[in-house]
Design a protein around this motif. Structure first.
Motif, short mmCIF file in Angstrom:
data_model
loop_
_atom_site.label_atom_id
_atom_site.label_comp_id
_atom_site.label_asym_id
_atom_site.label_seq_id
_atom_site.Cartn_x
_atom_site.Cartn_y
_atom_site.Cartn_z
N LEU A 232 45.36 18.88 55.00
CA LEU A 232 44.97 19.83 55.76
C LEU A 232 45.64 20.80 56.92
N GLY A 233 46.60 19.96 57.52
CA GLY A 233 47.67 20.87 57.98
C GLY A 233 48.87 20.88 56.96
N ILE A 234 48.89 20.08 55.78
CA ILE A 234 50.19 20.52 55.55
C ILE A 234 50.47 22.03 54.54
N ALA A 235 48.80 21.80 53.96
CA ALA A 235 48.11 23.06 53.18
C ALA A 235 48.97 24.11 54.40
N LEU A 236 47.60 24.40 55.52
CA LEU A 236 48.07 25.38 56.25
C LEU A 236 49.75 26.05 56.58
N ALA A 237 50.26 25.11 56.12
CA ALA A 237 51.86 25.42 56.06
C ALA A 237 52.57 26.39 55.52
N THR A 238 51.50 25.46 54.10
CA THR A 238 52.68 26.52 52.70
C THR A 238 51.59 27.65 52.78
N LEU A 239 50.21 28.02 52.91
CA LEU A 239 49.83 28.93 53.10
C LEU A 239 50.70 30.09 54.37
N THR A 240 50.92 29.53 55.09
CA THR A 240 51.49 30.08 56.79
C THR A 240 52.59 30.58 55.88
N LEU A 241 53.67 30.03 55.33
CA LEU A 241 54.86 30.65 54.73
C LEU A 241 54.83 31.55 53.89
N THR A 242 53.87 31.49 53.04
CA THR A 242 53.43 32.81 51.96
C THR A 242 53.23 33.88 52.15
N LEU A 243 52.46 33.55 53.14
CA LEU A 243 51.35 34.54 53.84
C LEU A 243 51.40 35.78 55.27
N ASP A 244 52.06 34.99 55.96
CA ASP A 244 52.11 34.69 57.40
C ASP A 244 50.90 36.10 58.39
N PRO A 245 50.04 34.68 58.38
CA PRO A 245 48.59 35.32 59.14
C PRO A 245 48.98 35.25 60.27
N ALA A 246 47.88 36.19 60.58
CA ALA A 246 48.50 35.70 62.11
C ALA A 246 46.85 35.56 62.86
N ARG A 247 46.52 34.67 61.78
CA ARG A 247 45.53 33.78 62.78
C ARG A 247 44.53 33.19 61.67
N ILE A 248 43.87 32.09 61.69
CA ILE A 248 44.01 30.74 61.09
C ILE A 248 42.09 30.70 61.32
N VAL A 249 41.45 30.60 60.79
CA VAL A 249 40.00 30.39 61.24
C VAL A 249 39.61 29.18 59.89
N LEU A 250 39.21 27.89 60.51
CA LEU A 250 38.37 26.94 60.30
C LEU A 250 36.69 27.26 60.13
N GLY A 251 36.25 27.14 59.02
CA GLY A 251 34.67 26.59 59.53
C GLY A 251 34.12 25.31 59.08
N GLY A 252 33.16 25.30 58.76
CA GLY A 252 32.10 24.11 58.28
C GLY A 252 32.34 22.82 58.12
N GLY A 253 31.60 21.20 57.80
CA GLY A 253 31.37 20.70 59.36
C GLY A 253 32.61 20.30 59.89
N LEU A 254 33.57 19.87 59.24
CA LEU A 254 34.79 19.37 59.97
C LEU A 254 34.34 19.62 60.82
N ALA A 255 34.77 21.01 61.21
CA ALA A 255 35.51 21.58 62.05
C ALA A 255 34.36 21.62 63.16
N ASP A 256 33.47 20.94 62.96
CA ASP A 256 32.35 21.20 63.75
C ASP A 256 32.20 19.81 65.01
N ALA A 257 33.25 18.57 64.50
CA ALA A 257 34.22 17.77 65.05
C ALA A 257 34.99 18.50 66.60
N GLY A 258 35.20 19.68 66.65
CA GLY A 258 35.82 19.91 67.54
C GLY A 258 37.65 20.01 67.83
#
Length: 319
Positions: A232-258
């Motif tokens: 996921l970290g690798i995928a988010l890096a690719t998306l960040t370099l492509t789109l330059d988002p101000a924030r990344i928000v993660l949801g779903g079951g894995l995010a519940d692990a804090g």
């Protein structure tokens, strides 16, 4: 059941394992909810239509007359024509959902993509409130992203923008249901995590919460968890370099692990962006309800009802 005040809408989130419906009141509160399995019927389209009809009956029993219904699904969604072109986990192909549900219920129907709808909810009243450029990735049975640019979710030329679950993070890796190998959702979706854990010798039937609980003591759980967060970290890096988002928000079951989940994901993202500062990575404010609230927003907009800033914001403990 408590009677909704004002004009309510119906909201339906069709997931890979469950269909979740709600009657949503004028104030954005869910007055009644309904859940059914999405795979229990040989005809998943029939299962969706059946839940929508039951939800309408339940709303009428409340004494309410819904103004519209919003139905959101994963996959390739033609929101203009209300057709789900393809959704692998649901076995949907060219399903005219707007026409079918509209004929069944006699209501205006807004059909949308579940991740983009979740992004709408987070922008109106959640973790991305006030931002014009951000990413939302719900990590459920599969993985998709809401790509919000200049305040609008980007559908793409064919309605398939944001299908990041099929981004190859391990070329030649494990097979995905889409026919490719090494897709992100094989490793980092809640469903993919559970399947890999069982296949590599973990306890069959364990969900992402059970795997998270076992990370400290179970080497198999630790290995698949590490694979998930790194991918996921690798995928988010690719998306960040492509789109330059101000924030990344993660949801779903894995995010519940804090922090057990967020800390290694942030570390992997930072390591892959050696020359620039990564965007903040936050948990969804709505959690698993984001797509459903987004569906309610789509329904209200279709019905010409207002959606003020902060509408539908989760109450404490809801997200």
């Amino acid at each position: 059941m408590t009677q909704p005040e004002g004009q309510c809408v119906l909201a339906v989130d069709v997931g890979g394992t469950t269909i979740k419906g709600a009657v949503v009141g004028e104030d954005g509160r869910r007055r009644h909810t309904l859940t059914a399995p999405s795979r229990a019927d040989d005809d998943p389209v029939k299962a969706v239509r059946s839940l929508c009809l039951q939800l309408l009956d339940d709303a009428l029993d409340l004494g309410a007359t819904p103004a519209a219904i919003g139905v959101v699904t994963p996959g390739l969604v033609d929101e203009t024509n209300g057709v789900v072109r393809y959704a692998a986990n649901l076995r949907f192909r060219n399903v005219p959902l707007r026409a079918l549900v509209g004929d069944d219920l006699g209501l205006p129907v807004a059909v949308g993509h579940d991740a983009r709808a979740a992004g709408v909810a987070e922008a109106v009243a959640g973790a991305a409130r006030g931002l014009d450029n951000f990413l939302l990735l719900p990590l459920g049975t599969g993985i998709a992203a809401a790509v919000v640019v200049h305040g609008e979710p980007v559908p793409g030329a064919t309605g398939s923008a944001g299908e990041v679950g099929h981004m190859p993070v391990h070329p030649g890796g494990e097979p995905c249901s889409c026919g490719q190998r090494g897709c992100l959702e094989v490793y980092a979706s809640a469903g993919g995590l559970a399947r890999r854990y069982a296949r590599l010798g973990g306890t069959p039937g364990s969900d992402s919460r059970a795997i998270a609980d076992a990370v400290a003591t179970d080497p198999v759980a630790a290995a698949v968890w590490n694979d998930a967060t790194q991918a996921l970290g690798i995928a988010l890096a690719t998306l960040t370099l492509t789109l330059d988002p101000a924030r990344i928000v993660l949801g779903g079951g894995l995010a519940d692990a804090g922090e057990l989940f967020f800390d290694p994901v942030r570390d992997a993202l930072r390591a892959a962006l050696a020359w620039r500062t990564p965007p903040p990575v936050l948990r969804s404010a709505f959690g698993p309800q984001a797509a459903q609230i987004g569906a309610a927003v789509l329904a209200r907009r279709l019905a010409g009802l207002s959606v003020p800033d902060g509408w539908g914001a989760p109450e404490p403990g809801e997200g």
